[in-house]
Scaffold this active site. Sequence first.
Site, short mmCIF file in Angstrom:
data_model
loop_
_atom_site.label_atom_id
_atom_site.label_comp_id
_atom_site.label_asym_id
_atom_site.label_seq_id
_atom_site.Cartn_x
_atom_site.Cartn_y
_atom_site.Cartn_z
N GLU A 123 -3.41 -12.86 6.70
CA GLU A 123 -3.53 -14.08 7.50
C GLU A 123 -4.99 -14.47 7.67
O GLU A 123 -5.31 -15.46 8.30
CB GLU A 123 -2.89 -13.87 8.89
CG GLU A 123 -1.39 -14.03 8.90
CD GLU A 123 -0.68 -13.04 8.00
OE1 GLU A 123 -0.91 -11.83 8.16
OE2 GLU A 123 0.10 -13.46 7.13
N ASN A 140 2.48 -11.26 1.55
CA ASN A 140 2.39 -12.69 1.24
C ASN A 140 1.03 -13.09 0.71
O ASN A 140 0.01 -12.47 1.02
CB ASN A 140 2.66 -13.50 2.52
CG ASN A 140 1.74 -13.11 3.65
OD1 ASN A 140 1.88 -12.03 4.20
ND2 ASN A 140 0.78 -13.95 3.98
N ASP A 169 5.67 -17.18 4.26
CA ASP A 169 5.22 -15.89 4.80
C ASP A 169 6.38 -14.90 4.79
O ASP A 169 6.59 -14.17 5.75
CB ASP A 169 4.64 -16.04 6.21
CG ASP A 169 4.13 -14.70 6.76
OD1 ASP A 169 3.68 -13.86 5.95
OD2 ASP A 169 4.19 -14.49 7.99
#
Lengths: 556, 106
Positions: free
Chosen positions: A193, A259, A301
């Site tokens: 992230e 991801n 995600d």
Amino acid sequence: MRIFRLMTIAGFAASCFTCAASAQTAADLVASQKSTKEILTYGMGYNAQRYSSLTQINRKNVKNLTAAWAYGLSDQLGLEAQPLVHDGVIYITNHNRTAAVDGVTGKELWRHNIDYPSETTRVVCCGIVNRGSALYEGKLIRGTLDNYILALDAKTGKEIWKTKIADIASGYSITGAPLIANGVIITGVAGAEFGIRGFLAGLDPATGKEIWRTYTIPAKGEKGSETWEGDSAATGGGSTWVTGSYDPELNLVFWGISNPAPWNPRGRKGDNLYTCGIMALDPKTGAIKWFSQTDPHDAFDHDGVNALVQADIKVNGEAKKVVMQAHRDGFLYVLERATGKFLAVNPFVEMNWASGWDYKTNRPMWTDVYTKALAGEKVEVWPSLTGGTNWHPMSYSPKENLLFINTFNVGMNYQAGDPEKVTAGQRAQFVDLTPIKPANMGYLKAVDPTTGKAKWEIPFKVANTAGTMNTASGLVFTGQLTGEFIAVNSSNGKILWKFQTQSGIIGQPITWEKDGVQYVTIGSGIGGVYAMRTAAAEVTHVPTGSALWTFKLQGK
Amino acid sequence: MKPTLVASLTLCALSSLIIGAAAQDAPVDLVKVGAKTYDTNCAPCHGDKLVSSGIAFDLKRLREDERPRFDNSVTNGKNAMPSWRGIIKEKDLDALWAYIRANAYP
């Protein structure tokens, strides 16, 4: 005394010394899978089945299960770790402490505190936690949020070595347990992230020296770099935040790769190798032996790091050595361990972004939910980014050929606007999300590995985010976010016993024995991103604070 | 014309242009900007749409006169929260505060 007798005694003494010094050898770690006394690895054995052959606690007497002790960790931020057990001593970790506790009495033997820089938590996406440790040759080995691997003396807690493997400023952190395979410490990293370039690293347990590093995102010009748009690979994510599993026969480590970054897919066209898939590596060298991508060009995600559970099962009537993954994307993947071939791919929760799996192309059969999302349209997606299940590990019963999975029943309204530039070290999502929460946000399911169908399921208003563990006596243990630790009949899903702990359970249960008594141990301490975001309104009356609980039958 | 004067005039013209553009298109919606900053950096702990689990501080409890306390916590960190100095800038603080106050408890 004759010389040869002297030599024999000296030899005996020397071998005893070797014995003591080499506790938890590579062979011990392999053997511990079948041991009922030792929990030496994450996953309760290299196959990560979280299955125990213990039967003292069974369906009839589980109602007499009672608390033996609780050990407080003086912390408010969540207890996700799986404890380890060696010689009756329990080792537990959280974000800032490692402790050894007498498994029978609950008395602390030692503790080691970690003081990481306060800015560390800027790059911790999903809960200020740690998920466990590893034992090897007298050392307790763990990662820290600020990217150190620490080796502590398992007897005293004294630091033996400390190796830094990445920078928080670049978005990296470590929350997962290390895996020791064939004498090498393997660690993953979190940070997809925050625009990291994901990797796995192998360290020498004796010195802490890094001996290999395998990036999950290819460098410019390397094979796979052509699957990224422009220079998007440089901050492409592909973290490795959940611990993999190891097959000692094939000498292969299996690890789920997360991801791609950012979640918004529109500025990184292409398959985005090697994100969202299962990787098999040689533990000695880090060489990639195969990679099977589950979600090329992931938009939601849906990650891909979930537990990798090994078993020998029949697929279409044929005996196969498989690795199984209940994936965030909603599919239950069954792959051949030696080759990575997709053998069975079926949904285990409601999903709408794909209608099935194409075994010819080895790709999902995408629906218009996915194609519209790529075009920037607003879509309703099932499952949400939280997934069909999240990081919390499932368990497998070889006796019943069932997987016990705490699943989510949460969708999302999703829109990916125009893509923005990712800055390494800063949060990069660039999508608008609103969760869709039905009355029952989760289930505990007993799932057939090859069909994905549930033999039984128990609905929960607030989804469970704890791991599951099961025993040969037909019990499944898990915990609820509202604090109840429960034992369930593995054949029909009936809850046979429950105990209200002091906080919410997001940990991983284990069972073990000492001196003829079976114990069950679980951490309780609410935290993690699901509790703080999706289910926030539902857990406002669950107190914070972490404690490790141990249970045994009354009178034992 | 001296270079400094040129620079000042240019800067003045530029800033007029920016203000003009903002006023003409749409007034900058501070609450909306704040919501985006919140969603990216704050929601993981403080909860989606400011709905708190009680694990981290419930930001909707902040009162109108607590802006200095808010600024101090975000800039310097508090308890488990890191310092956001350099990441959440002064203008972001204004927007965040606007978003929080727009959703605060009565």
